[in-house]
Write an enzyme that holds these catalytic residues in place. Structure first.
Site, PDB file in Angstrom:
ATOM      1  N   ASP A  67       3.788  -7.763  -2.208  1.00  0.00           N
ATOM      2  CA  ASP A  67       4.845  -7.014  -2.875  1.00  0.00           C
ATOM      3  C   ASP A  67       5.968  -7.906  -3.402  1.00  0.00           C
ATOM      4  O   ASP A  67       6.029  -9.099  -3.089  1.00  0.00           O
ATOM      5  CB  ASP A  67       5.418  -5.956  -1.916  1.00  0.00           C
ATOM      6  CG  ASP A  67       5.547  -6.468  -0.477  1.00  0.00           C
ATOM      7  OD1 ASP A  67       5.651  -7.694  -0.286  1.00  0.00           O
ATOM      8  OD2 ASP A  67       5.523  -5.647   0.446  1.00  0.00           O
ATOM      9  N   ASP A 136       9.228   1.897   9.600  1.00  0.00           N
ATOM     10  CA  ASP A 136       8.736   3.254   9.336  1.00  0.00           C
ATOM     11  C   ASP A 136       7.203   3.297   9.230  1.00  0.00           C
ATOM     12  O   ASP A 136       6.634   4.284   8.775  1.00  0.00           O
ATOM     13  CB  ASP A 136       9.379   3.819   8.060  1.00  0.00           C
ATOM     14  CG  ASP A 136       9.057   2.979   6.819  1.00  0.00           C
ATOM     15  OD1 ASP A 136       8.268   2.006   6.925  1.00  0.00           O
ATOM     16  OD2 ASP A 136       9.591   3.296   5.741  1.00  0.00           O
ATOM     17  N   HIS A 138       5.282   1.262   7.412  1.00  0.00           N
ATOM     18  CA  HIS A 138       4.693   0.848   6.131  1.00  0.00           C
ATOM     19  C   HIS A 138       3.885  -0.444   6.257  1.00  0.00           C
ATOM     20  O   HIS A 138       4.161  -1.287   7.112  1.00  0.00           O
ATOM     21  CB  HIS A 138       5.758   0.710   5.026  1.00  0.00           C
ATOM     22  CG  HIS A 138       6.731  -0.409   5.196  1.00  0.00           C
ATOM     23  ND1 HIS A 138       8.072  -0.311   4.844  1.00  0.00           N
ATOM     24  CD2 HIS A 138       6.588  -1.687   5.630  1.00  0.00           C
ATOM     25  CE1 HIS A 138       8.678  -1.449   5.068  1.00  0.00           C
ATOM     26  NE2 HIS A 138       7.798  -2.307   5.547  1.00  0.00           N
ATOM     27  N   GLU A 143       5.532   3.213   1.653  1.00  0.00           N
ATOM     28  CA  GLU A 143       6.423   4.002   2.489  1.00  0.00           C
ATOM     29  C   GLU A 143       5.745   5.323   2.872  1.00  0.00           C
ATOM     30  O   GLU A 143       4.714   5.691   2.289  1.00  0.00           O
ATOM     31  CB  GLU A 143       7.718   4.247   1.707  1.00  0.00           C
ATOM     32  CG  GLU A 143       8.449   2.963   1.300  1.00  0.00           C
ATOM     33  CD  GLU A 143       9.105   2.246   2.462  1.00  0.00           C
ATOM     34  OE1 GLU A 143       8.525   2.194   3.566  1.00  0.00           O
ATOM     35  OE2 GLU A 143      10.207   1.717   2.258  1.00  0.00           O
TER      36      GLU A 143
HETATM   37  C1  F6R Z   1       6.443  -7.895   3.335  1.00  0.00           C
HETATM   38  C2  F6R Z   1       5.854  -6.598   3.626  1.00  0.00           C
HETATM   39  C3  F6R Z   1       6.374  -5.714   4.711  1.00  0.00           C
HETATM   40  C4  F6R Z   1       6.698  -6.458   6.015  1.00  0.00           C
HETATM   41  C5  F6R Z   1       7.267  -5.487   7.041  1.00  0.00           C
HETATM   42  C6  F6R Z   1       7.722  -6.200   8.302  1.00  0.00           C
HETATM   43  O1  F6R Z   1       5.784  -8.546   2.283  1.00  0.00           O
HETATM   44  O2  F6R Z   1       4.951  -6.241   2.942  1.00  0.00           O
HETATM   45  O3  F6R Z   1       5.436  -4.696   4.950  1.00  0.00           O
HETATM   46  O4  F6R Z   1       5.543  -7.061   6.507  1.00  0.00           O
HETATM   47  O5  F6R Z   1       8.360  -4.801   6.495  1.00  0.00           O
HETATM   48  O6  F6R Z   1       8.808  -7.025   8.026  1.00  0.00           O
HETATM   49  P1  F6R Z   1       9.456  -7.941   9.171  1.00  0.00           P
HETATM   50  O7  F6R Z   1       8.449  -8.943   9.536  1.00  0.00           O
HETATM   51  O8  F6R Z   1      10.663  -8.563   8.488  1.00  0.00           O
HETATM   52  O9  F6R Z   1       9.813  -7.020  10.282  1.00  0.00           O
END
Ligand code: F6R
Length: 276
Positions: A67, A136, A138, A143
């Site tokens: 992303d 959440d 994701h 989301e």
């Molecule tokens: C990032 C992504 C997100 C993160 C997730 C966890 O490219 O796709 O899904 O993997 O939000 O983020 P952290 O590791 O910062 O808790």
């Protein structure tokens, strides 16, 4: 799905890095799906160290990130392109032309998303996709209520995700972009193998829902239960609320595929520039 519990966040990240390294050695032109976020920083530090000490070779590796924020050009320090350059690409011998992220600054975002899907297809699909999980539930920026068959597209971020990512924007919630381009759940599920890394007590409840709960678009990580080769590597803190812990430990201790990973190697993380 397999859940592997490691004693610490560091040990979990090292195991993920060792698994990536194993696949990269077996197929030097590996198509690797990458994630950003705080959890992944340790993995990239270990991969950097393996490149330095064990000559882990990225020269033929091709990468696709999950992303990117909408509106941030690649040279913006908060963009995921910048994150990847800083934590991995500038530190290993990868050919930058083989590294791909959706362009959140593209004029036509829908065309950019279609193009991203085509690029993945043209490379023969993703061999190994790395994932974290959001507060959440994701994966990528899929989301709650994202279609479980969704493809790369533009998505609005939830207030929970905006809050989760605010520390990376100096704690300023207003500075976090409201939209992102993300691979869809369907895109992610097409990867041949999936590795999800989850660490920390604050992820314990959502991890239990993702792995042991009913499948629902409200927690898009539950779609991973459909995948034929998905490994979820967690630390003790994140594993706190899992009901099947005893069985997961048994798997790691007894299954032959984990034998080579049971003995801890002596590799240290290369400390990130930020923590220096
Ligand atoms: C990032 C992504 C997100 C993160 C997730 C966890 O490219 O796709 O899904 O993997 O939000 O983020 P952290 O590791 O910062 O808790």
């Amino acid at each position: 799905m397999e859940v592997i519990i490691q004693p610490t966040a560091d040990a979990a990240a090292l195991l993920v890095a060792r698994l990536i390294a194993k696949h990269l050695r077996a197929k030097p032109s590996l198509v690797l799906g990458l994630a950003t976020g705080r959890t992944m920083e340790r993995v990239y530090e270990y991969l950097t160290e393996m490149h330095r000490r064990e000559k882990l070779d990225f020269s033929l590796c091709r990468t696709f990130n999950l992303d990117e924020y909408v509106g941030l050009p690649p040279n913006d320090p908060h963009s995921y392109r910048y994150y990847m350059d800083r934590h991995l690409f500038s530190r290993v011998n990868i050919d930058r032309r083989n590294t791909h992220l959706p362009n959140g600054a593209a004029r036509d975002l829908a065309a950019e998303c279609r193009h991203y899907e085509e690029l993945i297809r043209d490379c023969g699909g993703i061999d190994l996709q790395l994932l974290g999980i959001g507060a959440d539930g994701h994966i990528g920026f899929n989301e709650p209520l994202s279609a479980l068959r969704s493809r790369t597209r533009e998505k609005a971020l939830t207030p929970a995700t905006i809050r989760q990512n605010a520390p990376l924007f100096g704690g300023k919630i207003s500075a976090v972009p409201r939209r992102a381009l993300t691979m869809g759940v369907g895109t992610i599920l097409e990867a041949r193998r999936i590795l999800m890394l989850v660490t920390g007590a604050e992820k314990a409840t959502i991890l239990a829902k993702a792995v042991e709960g009913p499948m629902t678009a409200m927690v898009t990580a539950t779609a991973l239960q459909l995948h034929p080769d998905c490994k979820v590597i967690v630390d003790e803190a994140a594993a706190k609320r899992l009901r099947g812990k005893a069985y997961y430990r048994w798997i790691f201790k007894n299954e032959p595929e984990w034998q080579e990973f049971r003995a801890a190697p002596s590799i240290r993380r290369a400390r990130s520039r930020r923590s220096r």
